[in-house]
Design a protein around this motif. Structure first.
Motif, PDB file in Angstrom:
ATOM      1  N   PHE B   2       0.868  -1.182   0.000  1.00  0.00           N
ATOM      2  CA  PHE B   2       0.000   0.000   0.000  1.00  0.00           C
ATOM      3  C   PHE B   2       0.899   1.224   0.000  1.00  0.00           C
ATOM      4  CE2 PHE B   2      -2.655   3.208   2.074  1.00  0.00           C
ATOM      5  CZ  PHE B   2      -3.736   3.169   1.217  1.00  0.00           C
ATOM      6  N   PHE B   3       0.788   2.021  -1.067  1.00  0.00           N
ATOM      7  CA  PHE B   3       1.849   2.959  -1.387  1.00  0.00           C
ATOM      8  C   PHE B   3       1.639   4.392  -0.930  1.00  0.00           C
ATOM      9  CE2 PHE B   3       1.735  -0.295  -4.694  1.00  0.00           C
ATOM     10  CZ  PHE B   3       2.952  -0.872  -4.436  1.00  0.00           C
ATOM     11  N   LEU B   4       0.518   4.657  -0.301  1.00  0.00           N
ATOM     12  CA  LEU B   4       0.233   6.039   0.050  1.00  0.00           C
ATOM     13  C   LEU B   4       1.165   6.518   1.155  1.00  0.00           C
ATOM     14  CD1 LEU B   4      -1.789   8.058  -0.979  1.00  0.00           C
ATOM     15  CD2 LEU B   4      -3.327   7.381   0.858  1.00  0.00           C
ATOM     16  N   LYS B   5       1.913   7.592   0.868  1.00  0.00           N
ATOM     17  CA  LYS B   5       2.868   8.060   1.875  1.00  0.00           C
ATOM     18  C   LYS B   5       2.168   8.842   2.974  1.00  0.00           C
ATOM     19  CE  LYS B   5       7.215   8.556  -0.636  1.00  0.00           C
ATOM     20  NZ  LYS B   5       7.964   9.560  -1.408  1.00  0.00           N
ATOM     21  N   GLU B   6       1.521   9.943   2.576  1.00  0.00           N
ATOM     22  CA  GLU B   6       0.797  10.734   3.575  1.00  0.00           C
ATOM     23  C   GLU B   6      -0.658  10.332   3.518  1.00  0.00           C
ATOM     24  OE1 GLU B   6       1.465  14.965   2.861  1.00  0.00           O
ATOM     25  OE2 GLU B   6       3.166  14.358   1.634  1.00  0.00           O
ATOM     26  N   LEU B   7      -1.144   9.830   4.639  1.00  0.00           N
ATOM     27  CA  LEU B   7      -2.549   9.455   4.650  1.00  0.00           C
ATOM     28  C   LEU B   7      -3.381  10.731   4.618  1.00  0.00           C
ATOM     29  CD1 LEU B   7      -2.313   6.511   7.133  1.00  0.00           C
ATOM     30  CD2 LEU B   7      -2.153   6.518   4.664  1.00  0.00           C
ATOM     31  N   PRO B   8      -4.616  10.634   4.136  1.00  0.00           N
ATOM     32  CA  PRO B   8      -5.457  11.826   4.059  1.00  0.00           C
ATOM     33  C   PRO B   8      -5.682  12.427   5.438  1.00  0.00           C
ATOM     34  CG  PRO B   8      -6.694   9.822   3.528  1.00  0.00           C
ATOM     35  CD  PRO B   8      -5.265   9.455   3.569  1.00  0.00           C
ATOM     36  N   LEU B  32      -6.452   2.490   6.516  1.00  0.00           N
ATOM     37  CA  LEU B  32      -5.330   3.101   5.806  1.00  0.00           C
ATOM     38  C   LEU B  32      -4.078   3.073   6.673  1.00  0.00           C
ATOM     39  CD1 LEU B  32      -7.011   6.187   4.069  1.00  0.00           C
ATOM     40  CD2 LEU B  32      -6.639   3.893   3.172  1.00  0.00           C
ATOM     41  N   MET B  35      -2.758  -0.534   6.740  1.00  0.00           N
ATOM     42  CA  MET B  35      -2.121  -0.981   5.493  1.00  0.00           C
ATOM     43  C   MET B  35      -0.777  -0.299   5.299  1.00  0.00           C
ATOM     44  SD  MET B  35      -5.157  -1.518   2.695  1.00  0.00           S
ATOM     45  CE  MET B  35      -5.966   0.066   2.895  1.00  0.00           C
ATOM     46  N   ARG B  36      -0.725   0.983   5.616  1.00  0.00           N
ATOM     47  CA  ARG B  36       0.538   1.697   5.430  1.00  0.00           C
ATOM     48  C   ARG B  36       1.606   1.175   6.370  1.00  0.00           C
ATOM     49  NH1 ARG B  36       4.003   3.220   2.036  1.00  0.00           N
ATOM     50  NH2 ARG B  36       5.323   4.912   2.710  1.00  0.00           N
TER      51      ARG B  36
END
Lengths: 149, 149
Positions: B2-8, B32, B35-36
């Motif tokens: 899971f590639f999102l660096k900064e979560l929302p 999120l 997963m991160r």
DNA sequence: CTGAGATAGTTATCATGATAACTATGGAGG
DNA sequence: CCTCCATAGTTATCATGATAACTATCTCAG
């Protein structure tokens, strides 16, 4: 992805704990549970996205452009700051999103090296179709727990 | 992964929450984060294993044979019951573990279709070298939290 | 201006996940 | 004992992650 189906039993963990005394049995146990659970969720999400001809990465790129406050386009570099993949993967993935018509790529910025990526109407519609099921899937998954012990 | 660096941010999540009312903001947020965090740990583990010419999958296969109570060898099918990868990946991975001398493969069972996989002395030694740092890495990671708010 | 180094993105290549279709062996009914 | 179906593993091929090395453009010191 973390592929272990059955996590080691408590006894087995304790057995390793006495073989390797520096091991923090609880930390390892929690870590294995977390990795396995996250991997299962990621698989479910990938399968869900595949129904829309998306992958998790393709989806993340779309949503990152969509959610950017005050801008309608990001450069590939800006996308890479927010999404943790290598440059070549970004190049390739943007290229397919472009040829699938979900984003549009242009050179309009001042720096002619960089490329601006923006959502097309079709990209926006795709996001709108995908998001409700995405949230629902996550809600169900997180609600369900895993039933063990 | 899971590639999102900064979560929302919280606000952004709330914004999506009002756009998609069926969304459970807390569940999505927790998912999120999980997963991160799991993805980061998996990356660290892959990097750690790479130092021993292993991957997470190669490691899991070794430890699964090692930890099996009462048996010294498992068939490929039995390994696949415990490790969630496709058959061809299992074939290929066992083959490289074999040619690297970490496992030995034989046909000694009654059923001549199946193959028995057992740890060699070298495989056992490799596990023994890898495990302390593996437990330490996980301990550090889980101890560290992620520092955000 | 110009040349050196930094930066944005691409190309070539590899690693490792997947599915589909295959071979070889085993077992069970007739 | 055959035929048929199931099972164990393999082969062929694709998808998608990575790194290294490349091109093109930009920036800045001189």
């Amino acid at each position: 992805m973390f592929f272990l189906k059955e996590l080691p039993s408590r006894e087995m963990m304790e057995r390793y704990g006495s073989r390797y005394p520096e091991m923090n049995v609880n930390a390892v146990s929690d870590a294995l549970v977390m990795m396995r659970r996250a991997s299962l969720l990621i698989r479910e999400l990938e399968a869900y996205f595949a129904r829309f001809d998306l992958s998790l990465l393709r989806f993340l790129i779309l949503i990152i452009i969509d959610r950017e406050p005050g801008k309608e386009a990001l450069t590939m570099g800006e996308i890479k700051e927010r999404v943790d993949v290598s440059k070549p993967v970004m190049t390739r993935t943007i290229k397919t999103l472009d040829s699938d018509g979900l984003v549009a790529v242009s050179h309009r910025g001042a720096d002619r090296r960089s490329k601006l990526v923006l959502l097309t109407e079709s990209g926006r519609r795709t996001l709108d179709k995908v998001l409700p099921g995405y949230f629902e899937l996550i809600g169900n998954f997180m609600g369900a727990g895993d039933g063990s012990s």
